[in-house]
Design an enzyme around this catalytic site. Structure first.
Site, PDB file in Angstrom:
ATOM      1  N   ASN A   1     -36.609 -20.237  22.135  1.00  0.00           N
ATOM      2  CA  ASN A   1     -36.441 -18.842  22.527  1.00  0.00           C
ATOM      3  C   ASN A   1     -37.595 -18.364  23.400  1.00  0.00           C
ATOM      4  OD1 ASN A   1     -34.855 -16.488  22.555  1.00  0.00           O
ATOM      5  ND2 ASN A   1     -34.355 -16.713  20.400  1.00  0.00           N
TER       6      ASN A   1
ATOM      7  N   ASN B   1     -30.540 -21.718  25.884  1.00  0.00           N
ATOM      8  CA  ASN B   1     -30.899 -20.377  25.448  1.00  0.00           C
ATOM      9  C   ASN B   1     -31.925 -19.831  26.449  1.00  0.00           C
ATOM     10  OD1 ASN B   1     -30.383 -18.308  23.499  1.00  0.00           O
ATOM     11  ND2 ASN B   1     -32.356 -18.720  22.545  1.00  0.00           N
TER      12      ASN B   1
ATOM     13  N   GLU C   1     -23.662 -21.796  16.061  1.00  0.00           N
ATOM     14  CA  GLU C   1     -23.173 -21.723  14.678  1.00  0.00           C
ATOM     15  C   GLU C   1     -21.768 -22.312  14.615  1.00  0.00           C
ATOM     16  OE1 GLU C   1     -23.367 -17.672  13.400  1.00  0.00           O
ATOM     17  OE2 GLU C   1     -25.485 -17.807  12.875  1.00  0.00           O
TER      18      GLU C   1
ATOM     19  N   GLU D   1     -29.372 -10.563  27.199  1.00  0.00           N
ATOM     20  CA  GLU D   1     -30.559 -11.429  27.059  1.00  0.00           C
ATOM     21  C   GLU D   1     -31.251 -11.629  28.408  1.00  0.00           C
ATOM     22  OE1 GLU D   1     -32.659 -12.991  25.423  1.00  0.00           O
ATOM     23  OE2 GLU D   1     -31.966 -13.424  23.391  1.00  0.00           O
TER      24      GLU D   1
ATOM     25  N   ASP E   1     -37.297 -13.119  19.030  1.00  0.00           N
ATOM     26  CA  ASP E   1     -36.316 -13.547  20.023  1.00  0.00           C
ATOM     27  C   ASP E   1     -37.024 -13.706  21.369  1.00  0.00           C
ATOM     28  OD1 ASP E   1     -34.011 -13.924  21.596  1.00  0.00           O
ATOM     29  OD2 ASP E   1     -32.802 -12.599  20.357  1.00  0.00           O
TER      30      ASP E   1
END
Length: 291
Positions: A146, A95, A113, A10, A196
């Site tokens: 994001n 994030n 999650e 990422e 994303d």
């Protein structure tokens, strides 16, 4: 171009002073740097999932990991905490993040999650870390904060909350760093899957990485239309940035976490980093965090 596979690659950042691509592997808790000169990947392990990395004007990096902002000294591998946030939300983590045109670091949070496909809704927020280390909460009740970037005239801030399956634009005050007045720019088509990471090019168009969609798409924020699609040999495409000596190359990160054995067998390049050339458009240099 980078064969070392990332569980969740990422936040690619082109670092001109090192001729290198800096990025994170969130789930491996690593900040990585790939040298285009030596083709080697170096990495620094950190003690929590690290969502984003950005350049500091004075050298080294600012990172968002766990629920804190920190500095990373690459040479000593020392991580220095600046500020802890969201201590009342133990299931949250930072994030994606990026530095604005005035040297402030914007980064957002999300809930992890608790089981496959199960996460608490609207637990995330978007924060701005100012050069004096103060923090302002810009947005609340986000699902997965994001991709983010700014228009070329610095009047607009673009942001993705992934579970809205859309890109939104906000008015942006470069003087104060505040954002306001959200409006829809683009809603993703079914085959594009979930948005994303994102970056802007030198023509002011947006490039959005489509996780589970095997592609990056180019959006015209003025018309709200998709104007280009580039397909990639991995499904979990996570983010993108421009780099190379004249910012004419696009680097694209991907992930292999979330793929079962059958899917991995079909996607031998899942988790690798790709380079796209010949786009006919360049990017712009990254901003540096001002402290």
């Amino acid at each position: 171009v980078v064969k070392e596979k990332n569980r969740m690659g990422e936040c690619p950042v082109w670092e001109e002073r090192e001729n290198a691509l800096v990025y994170v592997d969130i789930n491996s808790q690593k900040v990585c740097r790939w040298s285009t000169v030596t083709s080697e990947v170096q990495s620094v392990s950190v003690d929590a999932r690290v969502g984003s990395v950005a350049l500091r004007r004075c050298g080294g990096y600012v990172i968002a990991l766990g629920t804190r902002f920190a500095f990373l000294d690459w040479d000593t591998q020392a991580v220095t905490t600046i500020l802890e946030l969201e201590q009342d939300k133990p299931n949250n983590r930072f994030n994606d993040g990026k530095v604005d045109p005035k040297g402030r670091f914007f980064a957002g949070t999300m809930a992890e999650e608790t089981a496959p496909g199960v996460r608490a809704r609207r637990q995330g927020a978007l924060y701005t870390l100012y050069p004096d280390h103060s923090v302002v909460k810009q947005l609340d009740q986000l699902d997965i904060s994001n991709g983010l970037d700014w228009s070329l005239d610095h009047g607009t801030f673009f942001h993705i909350d992934s579970l809205t399956y859309a890109v939104h634009a906000f008015s942006y005050d470069a003087h104060t760093g505040k954002i306001a007045c959200p409006k829809l720019v683009y809603r993703l088509e079914k085959e594009e899957q979930m948005p994303d990471g994102m970056c802007v090019d030198a023509e002011g168009k947006l490039w959005v990485a489509c996780i589970d969609g095997s592609r990056v798409i180019r959006i015209d924020p003025e018309t709200g239309k998709r104007i280009q699609t580039v397909m990639l040999p991995a499904s979990r495409i996570t983010s993108c940035c421009f780099g190379g000596k004249d910012y004419s190359e696009m680097y694209v990160t991907s992930a292999y976490d979330g793929l079962d054995e059958t899917a991995l067998a079909k996607e031998p390049q899942a988790g690798e980093i790709f380079k796209i050339t010949g786009l006919g458009v360049k990017g712009i240099p990254q901003n540096f965090y001002a402290a």
